[in-house]
Design a protein around this motif. Structure first.
Motif, PDB file in Angstrom:
ATOM      1  N   MET A 205       0.615  -0.741  -3.383  1.00 28.80           N
ATOM      2  CA  MET A 205       1.359   0.509  -3.542  1.00 28.80           C
ATOM      3  C   MET A 205       2.387   0.391  -4.661  1.00 28.80           C
ATOM      4  O   MET A 205       2.568   1.342  -5.441  1.00 28.80           O
ATOM      5  CB  MET A 205       2.023   0.901  -2.217  1.00 28.80           C
ATOM      6  N   VAL A 206       3.041  -0.748  -4.768  1.00 26.78           N
ATOM      7  CA  VAL A 206       3.988  -0.959  -5.871  1.00 26.78           C
ATOM      8  C   VAL A 206       3.242  -0.930  -7.206  1.00 26.78           C
ATOM      9  O   VAL A 206       3.695  -0.293  -8.169  1.00 26.78           O
ATOM     10  CB  VAL A 206       4.774  -2.283  -5.688  1.00 26.78           C
ATOM     11  N   ALA A 207       2.079  -1.585  -7.252  1.00 22.98           N
ATOM     12  CA  ALA A 207       1.280  -1.569  -8.486  1.00 22.98           C
ATOM     13  C   ALA A 207       0.847  -0.146  -8.826  1.00 22.98           C
ATOM     14  O   ALA A 207       0.888   0.263  -9.991  1.00 22.98           O
ATOM     15  CB  ALA A 207       0.057  -2.473  -8.329  1.00 22.98           C
ATOM     16  N   PHE A 208       0.475   0.619  -7.820  1.00 30.58           N
ATOM     17  CA  PHE A 208       0.084   2.002  -8.064  1.00 30.58           C
ATOM     18  C   PHE A 208       1.264   2.819  -8.561  1.00 30.58           C
ATOM     19  O   PHE A 208       1.126   3.624  -9.482  1.00 30.58           O
ATOM     20  CB  PHE A 208      -0.508   2.640  -6.807  1.00 30.58           C
ATOM     21  N   SER A 209       2.432   2.612  -7.972  1.00 32.21           N
ATOM     22  CA  SER A 209       3.608   3.368  -8.404  1.00 32.21           C
ATOM     23  C   SER A 209       3.972   3.043  -9.851  1.00 32.21           C
ATOM     24  O   SER A 209       4.645   3.819 -10.505  1.00 32.21           O
ATOM     25  CB  SER A 209       4.798   3.116  -7.483  1.00 32.21           C
ATOM     26  N   ARG A 210       3.483   1.904 -10.341  1.00 29.19           N
ATOM     27  CA  ARG A 210       3.710   1.519 -11.738  1.00 29.19           C
ATOM     28  C   ARG A 210       2.543   1.905 -12.641  1.00 29.19           C
ATOM     29  O   ARG A 210       2.499   1.507 -13.797  1.00 29.19           O
ATOM     30  CB  ARG A 210       3.957   0.023 -11.822  1.00 29.19           C
ATOM     31  N   GLY A 211       1.574   2.647 -12.087  1.00 34.02           N
ATOM     32  CA  GLY A 211       0.515   3.192 -12.926  1.00 34.02           C
ATOM     33  C   GLY A 211      -0.875   2.614 -12.742  1.00 34.02           C
ATOM     34  O   GLY A 211      -1.794   3.009 -13.455  1.00 34.02           O
ATOM     35  N   SER A 212      -1.092   1.710 -11.817  1.00 32.44           N
ATOM     36  CA  SER A 212      -2.410   1.107 -11.634  1.00 32.44           C
ATOM     37  C   SER A 212      -3.288   1.984 -10.743  1.00 32.44           C
ATOM     38  O   SER A 212      -3.089   2.058  -9.530  1.00 32.44           O
ATOM     39  CB  SER A 212      -2.279  -0.283 -11.002  1.00 32.44           C
ATOM     40  N   SER A 213      -4.280   2.626 -11.359  1.00 29.78           N
ATOM     41  CA  SER A 213      -5.189   3.455 -10.571  1.00 29.78           C
ATOM     42  C   SER A 213      -6.125   2.585  -9.725  1.00 29.78           C
ATOM     43  O   SER A 213      -6.594   3.024  -8.669  1.00 29.78           O
ATOM     44  CB  SER A 213      -5.992   4.392 -11.468  1.00 29.78           C
ATOM     45  N   ASP A 214      -6.394   1.360 -10.166  1.00 33.28           N
ATOM     46  CA  ASP A 214      -7.215   0.438  -9.373  1.00 33.28           C
ATOM     47  C   ASP A 214      -6.535   0.107  -8.045  1.00 33.28           C
ATOM     48  O   ASP A 214      -7.201  -0.047  -7.020  1.00 33.28           O
ATOM     49  CB  ASP A 214      -7.488  -0.856 -10.140  1.00 33.28           C
ATOM     50  N   ALA A 215      -5.216   0.003  -8.069  1.00 33.11           N
ATOM     51  CA  ALA A 215      -4.476  -0.293  -6.845  1.00 33.11           C
ATOM     52  C   ALA A 215      -4.630   0.849  -5.846  1.00 33.11           C
ATOM     53  O   ALA A 215      -4.852   0.617  -4.650  1.00 33.11           O
ATOM     54  CB  ALA A 215      -3.000  -0.538  -7.152  1.00 33.11           C
TER      55      ALA A 215
END
Length: 192
Positions: free
Chosen positions: A14-24
């Motif tokens: 979720m942290v990775a997604f909040s930083r822009g990772s669509s894979d996360a």
């Protein structure tokens, strides 16, 4: 921090997604689409509504991703959002039923077995708070602490209500219902 792989924690994803990772996000979606659908399916009678509410929850996660902070387990965060969406759905259904005269109760699929209907009927007859705790523990597999945090209750209250819900469910299943679930379903179908 590890990349969005299968061994990353939900919180890391979720942290990775909040930083822009669509894979996360794709990995979180993959992990939680079925459990979340099951959460809604056990609470709303229509499969299509359960799918819509599942999608709504993931959209809410998308919209709120920039504000996400790791203060609790992601699973608790996800189910808290799902509960808010479910409450909103129930309010809308009650409004439609009251003002538009529609029946918000919809039948289950006709292929459901008698035992499934009996269990569903028994669970539906439980006290609302006890029912939610039972469903969260038995079907969503949340821990006592997660349930307590989600429902804003002390852990011991969760334990005692879960015990009470299990006992009541056992009693309801042991006592024959006035009409069998199949008969009730057939009666409903005839009225519809």
């Amino acid at each position: 921090m590890p990349g969005p792989t299968n061994d990353a924690t939900d919180e890391q994803l979720m942290v990775a997604f909040s930083r822009g990772s669509s894979d996360a996000f794709a990995e979180l979606f993959s992990r939680y689409k079925q459990p979340l659908f099951g959460f809604f399916r056990r609470r709303v009678p229509d499969t299509a509504h359960a799918e819509e509410l599942t999608q709504e929850t993931f959209l809410a996660i998308l919209r709120a991703s920039s504000r996400y902070e790791v203060s609790a387990l992601f699973r608790t965060y996800l189910y808290a959002i799902a509960f808010k969406i479910l409450r909103a759905h129930r309010r809308k259904a009650a409004f439609r039923a009251m003002f538009l005269g529609t029946d918000s109760a919809e039948p289950s699929s006709p292929n459901t077995l008698d035992t499934d209907l009996a269990v569903r009927d028994a669970v539906a007859r439980l006290n609302a708070h006890d029912r939610e705790i039972l469903l969260l523990r038995e079907f969503e597999q949340l821990s006592y602490a997660e349930i307590a945090e989600l429902l804003k209750l002390p852990v011991n209250t969760v334990r005692s209500r879960l015990f009470r819900a299990r006992a009541a469910l056992h009693h309801l299943l042991a006592t024959p219902a006035p009409t069998s679930p199949t008969t009730a379903f057939a009666t409903y179908e005839e009225r519809a």
